[in-house]
Design an enzyme around this catalytic site. Structure first.
Site, PDB file in Angstrom:
ATOM      1  N   ASP A  33       0.857  -1.194   0.000  1.00  0.00           N
ATOM      2  CA  ASP A  33       0.000   0.000   0.000  1.00  0.00           C
ATOM      3  C   ASP A  33       0.893   1.244   0.000  1.00  0.00           C
ATOM      4  O   ASP A  33       1.885   1.326   0.730  1.00  0.00           O
ATOM      5  CB  ASP A  33      -0.919   0.001   1.223  1.00  0.00           C
ATOM      6  CG  ASP A  33      -2.076   0.973   1.065  1.00  0.00           C
ATOM      7  OD1 ASP A  33      -3.227   0.518   0.994  1.00  0.00           O
ATOM      8  OD2 ASP A  33      -1.823   2.203   1.022  1.00  0.00           O
ATOM      9  N   ILE A  34       0.515   2.226  -0.810  1.00  0.00           N
ATOM     10  CA  ILE A  34       1.322   3.433  -0.967  1.00  0.00           C
ATOM     11  C   ILE A  34       1.276   4.311   0.293  1.00  0.00           C
ATOM     12  O   ILE A  34       2.187   5.101   0.533  1.00  0.00           O
ATOM     13  CB  ILE A  34       0.840   4.203  -2.228  1.00  0.00           C
ATOM     14  CG1 ILE A  34       1.934   5.051  -2.814  1.00  0.00           C
ATOM     15  CG2 ILE A  34      -0.412   5.018  -1.968  1.00  0.00           C
ATOM     16  CD1 ILE A  34       1.642   5.541  -4.246  1.00  0.00           C
ATOM     17  N   ASN A  89     -12.617  -2.805   2.951  1.00  0.00           N
ATOM     18  CA  ASN A  89     -13.485  -1.632   2.980  1.00  0.00           C
ATOM     19  C   ASN A  89     -14.422  -1.757   1.793  1.00  0.00           C
ATOM     20  O   ASN A  89     -13.976  -1.888   0.658  1.00  0.00           O
ATOM     21  CB  ASN A  89     -12.663  -0.350   2.877  1.00  0.00           C
ATOM     22  CG  ASN A  89     -11.734  -0.181   4.059  1.00  0.00           C
ATOM     23  OD1 ASN A  89     -12.070  -0.521   5.192  1.00  0.00           O
ATOM     24  ND2 ASN A  89     -10.542   0.337   3.815  1.00  0.00           N
ATOM     25  N   GLY A  95     -16.102   3.045   3.649  1.00  0.00           N
ATOM     26  CA  GLY A  95     -14.821   3.742   3.548  1.00  0.00           C
ATOM     27  C   GLY A  95     -13.989   3.330   2.355  1.00  0.00           C
ATOM     28  O   GLY A  95     -12.787   3.590   2.307  1.00  0.00           O
ATOM     29  N   GLN A  96     -14.621   2.697   1.359  1.00  0.00           N
ATOM     30  CA  GLN A  96     -13.856   2.264   0.177  1.00  0.00           C
ATOM     31  C   GLN A  96     -13.502   3.471  -0.686  1.00  0.00           C
ATOM     32  O   GLN A  96     -14.369   4.302  -0.989  1.00  0.00           O
ATOM     33  CB  GLN A  96     -14.694   1.263  -0.640  1.00  0.00           C
ATOM     34  CG  GLN A  96     -13.934   0.631  -1.790  1.00  0.00           C
ATOM     35  CD  GLN A  96     -14.739  -0.473  -2.473  1.00  0.00           C
ATOM     36  OE1 GLN A  96     -15.906  -0.733  -2.117  1.00  0.00           O
ATOM     37  NE2 GLN A  96     -14.132  -1.121  -3.457  1.00  0.00           N
ATOM     38  N   HIS A 102     -10.453  -5.250  -3.069  1.00  0.00           N
ATOM     39  CA  HIS A 102      -9.114  -5.590  -2.570  1.00  0.00           C
ATOM     40  C   HIS A 102      -9.177  -5.929  -1.092  1.00  0.00           C
ATOM     41  O   HIS A 102     -10.026  -5.421  -0.367  1.00  0.00           O
ATOM     42  CB  HIS A 102      -8.126  -4.435  -2.807  1.00  0.00           C
ATOM     43  CG  HIS A 102      -8.607  -3.110  -2.293  1.00  0.00           C
ATOM     44  ND1 HIS A 102      -9.504  -2.328  -2.984  1.00  0.00           N
ATOM     45  CD2 HIS A 102      -8.333  -2.427  -1.163  1.00  0.00           C
ATOM     46  CE1 HIS A 102      -9.755  -1.227  -2.307  1.00  0.00           C
ATOM     47  NE2 HIS A 102      -9.061  -1.257  -1.190  1.00  0.00           N
ATOM     48  N   HIS A 104      -7.041  -5.709   2.349  1.00  0.00           N
ATOM     49  CA  HIS A 104      -5.884  -5.140   3.037  1.00  0.00           C
ATOM     50  C   HIS A 104      -5.333  -6.169   4.022  1.00  0.00           C
ATOM     51  O   HIS A 104      -6.093  -6.803   4.747  1.00  0.00           O
ATOM     52  CB  HIS A 104      -6.295  -3.927   3.896  1.00  0.00           C
ATOM     53  CG  HIS A 104      -6.746  -2.735   3.141  1.00  0.00           C
ATOM     54  ND1 HIS A 104      -5.960  -1.613   2.982  1.00  0.00           N
ATOM     55  CD2 HIS A 104      -7.923  -2.455   2.516  1.00  0.00           C
ATOM     56  CE1 HIS A 104      -6.630  -0.693   2.297  1.00  0.00           C
ATOM     57  NE2 HIS A 104      -7.824  -1.183   2.008  1.00  0.00           N
TER      58      HIS A 104
HETATM   59  P1  AMP Z   1      -9.772   1.504   0.306  1.00  0.00           P
HETATM   60  O1  AMP Z   1     -10.399   1.605  -1.062  1.00  0.00           O
HETATM   61  O2  AMP Z   1     -10.297   2.546   1.242  1.00  0.00           O
HETATM   62  O3  AMP Z   1      -9.884   0.135   0.905  1.00  0.00           O
HETATM   63  O4  AMP Z   1      -8.241   1.822   0.207  1.00  0.00           O
HETATM   64  C1  AMP Z   1      -7.521   1.906  -0.994  1.00  0.00           C
HETATM   65  C2  AMP Z   1      -6.071   1.774  -0.628  1.00  0.00           C
HETATM   66  O5  AMP Z   1      -5.324   1.816  -1.832  1.00  0.00           O
HETATM   67  C3  AMP Z   1      -5.541   2.894   0.280  1.00  0.00           C
HETATM   68  O6  AMP Z   1      -4.988   2.299   1.452  1.00  0.00           O
HETATM   69  C4  AMP Z   1      -4.470   3.569  -0.587  1.00  0.00           C
HETATM   70  O7  AMP Z   1      -3.344   3.989   0.152  1.00  0.00           O
HETATM   71  C5  AMP Z   1      -4.116   2.465  -1.565  1.00  0.00           C
HETATM   72  N1  AMP Z   1      -3.607   2.974  -2.839  1.00  0.00           N
HETATM   73  C6  AMP Z   1      -4.151   3.905  -3.645  1.00  0.00           C
HETATM   74  N2  AMP Z   1      -3.394   4.099  -4.744  1.00  0.00           N
HETATM   75  C7  AMP Z   1      -2.339   3.251  -4.626  1.00  0.00           C
HETATM   76  C8  AMP Z   1      -1.201   2.974  -5.447  1.00  0.00           C
HETATM   77  N3  AMP Z   1      -0.986   3.608  -6.602  1.00  0.00           N
HETATM   78  N4  AMP Z   1      -0.319   2.045  -5.023  1.00  0.00           N
HETATM   79  C9  AMP Z   1      -0.507   1.403  -3.852  1.00  0.00           C
HETATM   80  N5  AMP Z   1      -1.570   1.604  -3.044  1.00  0.00           N
HETATM   81  C10 AMP Z   1      -2.480   2.532  -3.419  1.00  0.00           C
END
Ligand code: AMP
Ligand code: ZN
Length: 115
Positions: A33-34, A89, A95-96, A102, A104
């Site tokens: 995760d970034i 999420n 909170g998505q 995906h 986590h």
């Molecule tokens: P969520 O949709 O809330 O479950 O979270 C999306 C996750 O994707 C977040 O934790 C972001 O930090 C992660 N994210 C978004 N863009 C990137 C990327 N380019 N590379 C890695 N992780 C990412």
């Protein structure tokens, strides 16, 4: 297999956007995760563009099982030794942020930044 050319995770899976991918097969990829919440924080992502769990059908059961089953294997490979969180999420109120399904996986010694 459905791909959304505007989706960031589809672009990562297709190699269009760089990421720290450390596992991939014909169905899923895993990358760091970034914005990590924990010392180790990675995402397990299907190659297919499935926006949310609500978009999964019965034919996705194998894929969903595989994603969860991969969590402990990949966690161990990434050096997690003392437990981890598995979080999905899902949807707006869930909170998505990225509407490509995906999982986590977060672990490593506490305290964590978030969570
Ligand atoms: P969520 O949709 O809330 O479950 O979270 C999306 C996750 O994707 C977040 O934790 C972001 O930090 C992660 N994210 C978004 N863009 C990137 C990327 N380019 N590379 C890695 N992780 C990412
Ligand atoms: Zn996608």
């Amino acid at each position: 297999m459905t791909i959304d050319p505007d989706c960031i995770f589809c672009k990562i899976a297709g190699g269009e956007i760089p990421s720290k991918i450390f596992y991939q097969d014909d169905e899923v990829i895993a990358f760091h995760d970034i914005r990590p919440h924990a010392p180790v924080h990675f995402l397990i992502v299907p190659r297919e563009h499935i926006p949310t769990l609500q978009d999964c059908g019965e034919h996705h059961q194998g894929l969903l099982g595989k994603m969860v089953a991969l969590a402990p294997k990949l966690a161990a490979e990434q050096g997690i030794t003392n437990g981890f969180r598995v979080v999905v999420n899902n949807g707006q109120d869930g909170g998505q942020e990225v509407f490509h399904l995906h999982v986590h996986v977060m672990g490593g010694p506490r305290p964590w930044k978030i969570g």
